[in-house]
Design an enzyme around this catalytic site. Sequence first.
Site, PDB file in Angstrom:
ATOM      1  N   ASN A  90     -43.073 -60.843 -14.258  1.00 50.37           N
ATOM      2  CA  ASN A  90     -43.712 -61.625 -15.317  1.00 50.37           C
ATOM      3  C   ASN A  90     -44.981 -60.900 -15.747  1.00 50.37           C
ATOM      4  OD1 ASN A  90     -45.134 -62.105 -12.921  1.00 50.37           O
ATOM      5  ND2 ASN A  90     -45.476 -64.259 -13.335  1.00 50.37           N
TER       6      ASN A  90
ATOM      7  N   HIS B  16     -48.832 -59.797 -16.767  1.00 53.49           N
ATOM      8  CA  HIS B  16     -50.211 -60.071 -16.343  1.00 53.49           C
ATOM      9  C   HIS B  16     -51.190 -59.156 -17.076  1.00 53.49           C
ATOM     10  CE1 HIS B  16     -49.286 -62.784 -12.949  1.00 53.49           C
ATOM     11  NE2 HIS B  16     -48.138 -62.132 -12.946  1.00 53.49           N
TER      12      HIS B  16
ATOM     13  N   CYS C 133     -42.249 -66.177  -9.694  1.00 57.93           N
ATOM     14  CA  CYS C 133     -43.346 -67.017  -9.209  1.00 57.93           C
ATOM     15  C   CYS C 133     -43.578 -66.666  -7.748  1.00 57.93           C
ATOM     16  CB  CYS C 133     -42.991 -68.497  -9.363  1.00 57.93           C
ATOM     17  SG  CYS C 133     -44.307 -69.604  -8.794  1.00 57.93           S
TER      18      CYS C 133
ATOM     19  N   GLU D  16     -52.921 -69.238 -15.993  1.00 60.83           N
ATOM     20  CA  GLU D  16     -51.499 -68.927 -16.030  1.00 60.83           C
ATOM     21  C   GLU D  16     -50.841 -69.256 -17.378  1.00 60.83           C
ATOM     22  OE1 GLU D  16     -48.756 -69.907 -13.022  1.00 60.83           O
ATOM     23  OE2 GLU D  16     -50.205 -69.742 -11.376  1.00 60.83           O
TER      24      GLU D  16
ATOM     25  N   CYS E 282     -52.339 -67.888  -7.829  1.00 62.08           N
ATOM     26  CA  CYS E 282     -51.191 -67.331  -8.554  1.00 62.08           C
ATOM     27  C   CYS E 282     -50.707 -66.134  -7.746  1.00 62.08           C
ATOM     28  CB  CYS E 282     -51.601 -66.910  -9.962  1.00 62.08           C
ATOM     29  SG  CYS E 282     -50.258 -66.156 -10.921  1.00 62.08           S
TER      30      CYS E 282
ATOM     31  N   GLY F 176     -50.011 -63.139  -9.790  1.00 60.18           N
ATOM     32  CA  GLY F 176     -51.330 -62.728 -10.299  1.00 60.18           C
ATOM     33  C   GLY F 176     -52.117 -61.972  -9.252  1.00 60.18           C
TER      34      GLY F 176
HETATM   35  N1  LIG Z   1     -47.165 -68.952 -15.004  1.00 59.32           N
HETATM   36  C1  LIG Z   1     -46.320 -67.839 -14.556  1.00 59.32           C
HETATM   37  C2  LIG Z   1     -45.196 -68.346 -13.624  1.00 59.32           C
HETATM   38  C3  LIG Z   1     -45.742 -68.809 -12.269  1.00 59.32           C
HETATM   39  C4  LIG Z   1     -46.494 -67.723 -11.566  1.00 59.32           C
HETATM   40  C5  LIG Z   1     -47.418 -68.170 -10.429  1.00 59.32           C
HETATM   41  N2  LIG Z   1     -47.467 -69.577 -10.167  1.00 59.32           N
HETATM   42  C6  LIG Z   1     -47.158 -67.352  -9.171  1.00 59.32           C
HETATM   43  O1  LIG Z   1     -47.391 -67.849  -8.058  1.00 59.32           O
HETATM   44  O2  LIG Z   1     -46.771 -66.164  -9.318  1.00 59.32           O
HETATM   45  C7  LIG Z   1     -45.677 -67.178 -15.791  1.00 59.32           C
HETATM   46  O3  LIG Z   1     -45.530 -67.864 -16.803  1.00 59.32           O
HETATM   47  O4  LIG Z   1     -45.355 -65.980 -15.685  1.00 59.32           O
END
Ligand SMILES: N[C@H](CCC[C@H](N)C(=O)O)C(=O)O
Length: 284
Positions: free
Chosen positions: A167, A169, A76, A218, A227, A230
């Site tokens: 994570n 994307h 995150c 998200e 994000c 993101g």
């Molecule tokens: N929803 C994202 C986690 C939080 C990412 C976001 N809040 C950030 O600032 O990177 C996921 O499931 O991979």
Amino acid sequence: MRLPFTKMHGAGNDFVVLDATRAPLDLTEAQLRHLGDRHFGVGADQILLVERTATPGVDFRYRIFNGGSGEEVEQCGNGSRCFVRYVVDKGLTDKSTIRVETLNSLLELRLQNDGRVTVDMGAPVFEPARVPFDPSGLEPRVVADSPLWPLDVNGERVEIAAVSMGNPHAVQVVTDVDTAPVATQGPAIESHPRFPRRVNAGFLQVVDRRHVRLRVYERGAGETLACGTGACAAVVAGIRRGLLDAVVDVETRGGRLTIEWQGGDAPVLMTGPAVTVYEGAIEL
Ligand SMILES: N[C@H](CCC[C@H](N)C(=O)O)C(=O)O
């Protein structure tokens, strides 16, 4: 159980931050969803759990749970900046450069004199199996260094770049984020069968080579005001398509992030705000 918490945000992406450095906290998915619930609980996009770690050379461990689903996730970006602000303000460390481990990453974070935080988010990953993304049977359109994958979304053909920042994307370029079909395409991409662990869906508008606008639907949280991972994934995808320079300001609905990536295996550097809103406690 009376649970003290700190409410924070990074460019409007908001968090409930919990201190598990003195005693372990073992919350159920239902309790985590309750904390994230904006009507019956505190309300947050993610819940962050701060822990000590025995890993040599690493200062903390922090765990990330999506506020909508309660599921634990790998990374995150906005949360990592709030994590640093939290451990410094709580006197949990006297360092200004902090190394923290997450589920699958090791980050180095630096608190700037102007209060903004710069995070080394590590290098992006494009290999589909490691995003993870299933491209089987798809023919990508290759633009500069970037394969763009045709995805069938609600019966429409959408071209996405698949990137992992720890994570997953899926980033698409749109002409105007304000009119982009985030509410309809977002959930359809998030749960698309070609993303076995689901995915964060990014909608990127290129203003010029150093400025973009971004909205993200998200995984496990819905559309957030910002994000961090993101923003990293979107800038990396834009640079690989030859659309952006190495340092880009990302305008999100909740604030501005600055992302730097020199290409290849270079790490992605993210700089942005981290704000403490209030301290509270909730009966769980
Ligand atoms: N929803 C994202 C986690 C939080 C990412 C976001 N809040 C950030 O600032 O990177 C996921 O499931 O991979």
